[in-house]
Write an enzyme that holds these catalytic residues in place. Structure first.
Site, PDB file in Angstrom:
ATOM      1  N   PHE A 114      22.214  88.790  62.213  1.00  0.00           N
ATOM      2  CA  PHE A 114      21.702  87.478  61.800  1.00  0.00           C
ATOM      3  C   PHE A 114      22.408  86.935  60.572  1.00  0.00           C
ATOM      4  O   PHE A 114      22.416  85.726  60.353  1.00  0.00           O
ATOM      5  CB  PHE A 114      20.190  87.568  61.515  1.00  0.00           C
ATOM      6  CG  PHE A 114      19.846  88.237  60.206  1.00  0.00           C
ATOM      7  CD1 PHE A 114      19.785  87.509  59.019  1.00  0.00           C
ATOM      8  CD2 PHE A 114      19.570  89.591  60.146  1.00  0.00           C
ATOM      9  CE1 PHE A 114      19.474  88.122  57.812  1.00  0.00           C
ATOM     10  CE2 PHE A 114      19.250  90.212  58.947  1.00  0.00           C
ATOM     11  CZ  PHE A 114      19.208  89.474  57.775  1.00  0.00           C
ATOM     12  N   GLU A 129      18.765  87.270  67.729  1.00  0.00           N
ATOM     13  CA  GLU A 129      17.728  86.349  68.204  1.00  0.00           C
ATOM     14  C   GLU A 129      17.050  85.610  67.056  1.00  0.00           C
ATOM     15  O   GLU A 129      16.246  84.712  67.285  1.00  0.00           O
ATOM     16  CB  GLU A 129      16.694  87.105  69.041  1.00  0.00           C
ATOM     17  CG  GLU A 129      15.910  88.179  68.326  1.00  0.00           C
ATOM     18  CD  GLU A 129      16.608  89.532  68.298  1.00  0.00           C
ATOM     19  OE1 GLU A 129      15.897  90.554  68.147  1.00  0.00           O
ATOM     20  OE2 GLU A 129      17.854  89.584  68.419  1.00  0.00           O
ATOM     21  N   ARG A 130      17.386  85.964  65.803  1.00  0.00           N
ATOM     22  CA  ARG A 130      16.766  85.290  64.663  1.00  0.00           C
ATOM     23  C   ARG A 130      17.393  83.923  64.383  1.00  0.00           C
ATOM     24  O   ARG A 130      16.722  83.023  63.892  1.00  0.00           O
ATOM     25  CB  ARG A 130      16.874  86.165  63.411  1.00  0.00           C
ATOM     26  CG  ARG A 130      16.149  87.493  63.525  1.00  0.00           C
ATOM     27  CD  ARG A 130      16.291  88.276  62.240  1.00  0.00           C
ATOM     28  NE  ARG A 130      15.758  89.629  62.350  1.00  0.00           N
ATOM     29  CZ  ARG A 130      15.784  90.528  61.380  1.00  0.00           C
ATOM     30  NH1 ARG A 130      16.326  90.203  60.204  1.00  0.00           N
ATOM     31  NH2 ARG A 130      15.293  91.742  61.555  1.00  0.00           N
ATOM     32  N   SER A 154      22.664  97.324  61.357  1.00  0.00           N
ATOM     33  CA  SER A 154      22.249  98.451  60.533  1.00  0.00           C
ATOM     34  C   SER A 154      22.912  99.736  61.013  1.00  0.00           C
ATOM     35  O   SER A 154      23.337  99.847  62.165  1.00  0.00           O
ATOM     36  CB  SER A 154      20.729  98.603  60.576  1.00  0.00           C
ATOM     37  OG  SER A 154      20.304  99.036  61.857  1.00  0.00           O
ATOM     38  N   CYS A 163      26.613  92.492  54.177  1.00  0.00           N
ATOM     39  CA  CYS A 163      27.034  93.892  54.148  1.00  0.00           C
ATOM     40  C   CYS A 163      28.114  94.114  53.100  1.00  0.00           C
ATOM     41  O   CYS A 163      28.422  95.255  52.760  1.00  0.00           O
ATOM     42  CB  CYS A 163      27.519  94.348  55.521  1.00  0.00           C
ATOM     43  SG  CYS A 163      29.054  93.585  56.057  1.00  0.00           S
ATOM     44  N   GLU A 200      19.992 100.823  51.872  1.00  0.00           N
ATOM     45  CA  GLU A 200      20.373  99.410  51.746  1.00  0.00           C
ATOM     46  C   GLU A 200      19.118  98.551  51.644  1.00  0.00           C
ATOM     47  O   GLU A 200      18.237  98.608  52.501  1.00  0.00           O
ATOM     48  CB  GLU A 200      21.203  99.000  52.968  1.00  0.00           C
ATOM     49  CG  GLU A 200      21.716  97.570  52.921  1.00  0.00           C
ATOM     50  CD  GLU A 200      22.581  97.237  54.125  1.00  0.00           C
ATOM     51  OE1 GLU A 200      23.578  96.533  53.947  1.00  0.00           O
ATOM     52  OE2 GLU A 200      22.250  97.693  55.241  1.00  0.00           O
TER      53      GLU A 200
END
Length: 501
Positions: A149, A176-177, A226, A281, A383
């Site tokens: 996302f 999907e976000r 992730s 990231c 994280e």
């Protein structure tokens, strides 16, 4: 009535799927659309469209494929404002940052415009008596990208730009976000002249991901997300015989040497730690000042800079950053802030409870600073992916090298110094995939390559640049000889292993 975001298959929207997910406006904290969550049957539609279009596209010469990329670059630039506003409305990042998201993706499209040169093979004349050897790069077939996302424009373009230019058909499964921009990017690719079926977009959750991992016709998968999911994608995909690159989480460190320009460091940290609400990231969520004098001086400058950051809605041109993506992620970030405080971190600036007048339901988290964070803290080891900066004090250079080197993640790291020897030594020794020297977010330019080490990356080949070309193609090597017509059919040498002697 809420709009519905459909799949994009075979050059047009495709409405299928009983299940739907919610797409929020993070600045308002309200649902603004729904997205169809597809099934294996929907994926099969995309595969069928790709299979139908693939032979013609793979046979198209690289120069003509490059022309589509040139057209596409111009179209995305012409629609930049529309795309940025759409991206910001679903992700929450401010419009200026959304434009940067799109621009960094376009840089890989620019690289893909040079695909005729990048696809050139090797040639050796006279490898043996009358024998020449040459190689060629050919597309894999149907390939797929599963994207996160936090960069709904950049990362899809990083993947499909090179893959399509190499002659593959591509299926994109975006987050999907915030799924609207990936669909719009596919529509613009069709407008640029890409044949229908070469770029398809399917929406979904784990059901769609598993269908992709298990489909026999999909030859390669690129993933960003992730680390736990990256490991799952890599393990299941490779077990099914696919080529997989899977990039995971990060905990990037910024080493601040005693000779660093602290005013520049503070400016860089403000953007690298808090820009895009820390949902990168390649964010810089850990700062490691070397020596207490450096740490104290840095903290003294950091606090007013952090307190001066403006948090606003995504359309606020004066805002430094906007909300996080949804309510669940806001809670996750705030839970990590509490965890770090419970572990003994000194909470210098607390961003919890931040509200914006008129947008009280928005998913905002204020900038947060911790000092005296220790390497054994869970909040340091994991994280956070939010606007939280942790200060871990190092007594010396050796400790500063060891901290990022021993961390489970190895995506990026930066060192701030005026000392060339220290910088060179650090870059050579640190166990991390991407290094910045006085550069806080060391994302390489498009004609180099992007990829982390350790639990930040699974697979042997990185993204974009020539590494991307290698990932999306297979090499065929040809050894040729043209006889003069006087060969002796009874020559026993024909039955021996050939050599080039």
């Amino acid at each position: 009535m809420l709009r519905t975001i459909d799949h994009f298959i075979g050059g047009s929207t495709f409405a299928s799927g009983e299940r739907q997910g919610e797409v929020f406006n993070p600045s308002q904290g309200q649902v603004q659309a729904s997205v169809r969550l597809g099934t294996a049957a929907d994926l099969q539609k995309a595969v069928d469209a790709a299979n139908a279009a693939l032979p013609g596209w793979a046979a198209t010469n690289p120069q003509r494929r490059a022309r589509v990329m040139f057209n596409y670059k111009a179209l995305v630039e012409a629609n930049m404002q529309e795309l940025a506003e759409l991206l910001a409305s679903e992700h929450g990042k401010v419009v200026a940052d959304a434009k940067g998201d799109i621009q960094r993706g376009l840089e890989v499209i620019e690289f893909a415009c040079g695909i005729p040169h990048a696809l050139k093979g090797e040639y050796t004349q006279g490898a043996g008596p009358g024998i020449d050897v040459y190689s060629m790069r050919q597309p894999l077939g149907i390939v797929c990208g599963i994207t996160p996302f936090n960069f709904p424009a950049m990362i899809p373009m990083w993947m499909f730009g090179v893959a399509i230019a190499c002659g593959n058909a591509f299926i994109l499964k975006p987050s999907e976000r915030d799924p609207s921009v990936p669909v719009r990017l596919a529509e613009l690719m069709k407008e640029a002249g890409l044949p229908d079926g070469i770029l398809n977009v399917v929406h979904g959750d784990k059901e769609m991901v598993d269908a992709i991992l298990d489909h026999d016709d999909i030859r390669a998968i690129s993933f960003v997300g992730s680390s736990d999911i990256a490991h799952y994608i890599y393990s299941r995909g490779t077990a099914n015989g696919k080529r997989v690159q899977a990039f995971g989480g990060a905990k990037n460190h910024g080493i601040v040497m005693p000779d660093a320009d602290l005013d520049q460091v503070v400016n860089d940290l403000a953007g690298a730690a808090f820009g895009s609400a820390g949902e990168r990231c390649m964010a810089l969520p850990v700062v490691v000042p070397v020596g207490d004098r450096t740490a104290d001086a840095l903290r003294e400058r950091l606090v007013p800079a952090i307190e001066g950051l403006r948090v606003g809605i995504s359309t606020d041109p004066e805002a430094h950053y906007g909300p996080v993506v949804n309510a669940a992620h806001k809670k996750r970030v705030e839970d990590w802030i509490q965890t770090c405080a419970d572990e003994g971190g000194e909470l210098v600036v607390d961003g919890r409870g931040f509200t914006l007048q008129g947008h009280e339901e928005g998913f905002f988290v204020g900038p947060t600073l911790f000092d005296h964070v220790k390497p054994h803290f869970r909040s340091y080891q994991e994280e956070i992916f939010g606007p939280v900066l942790q200060m871990v004090r190092a007594p010396d250079f050796e400790t500063a090298v060891r901290l990022p080197s021993e961390h489970q993640y190895g995506n990026g790291v930066a060192i701030f110094t005026r000392n060339g020897h220290a910088a060179r030594e650090f870059a050579a020794r640190v166990n991390v995939g991407m290094v910045g020297i006085n550069v806080p977010i060391p994302v390489p330019v498009a004609y180099h390559t992007f990829g982390g080490w350790k639990r930040s990356g699974f697979g042997d080949i990185n993204q974009h640049g020539m590494e991307g070309v290698r990932f999306w193609t297979k090499t065929k090597t040809i050894t040729q000889r043209w006889p003069d017509g006087n060969a002796d059919v009874g020559d026993m040498g024909a039955f021996h292993i050939p050599t080039m002697g």
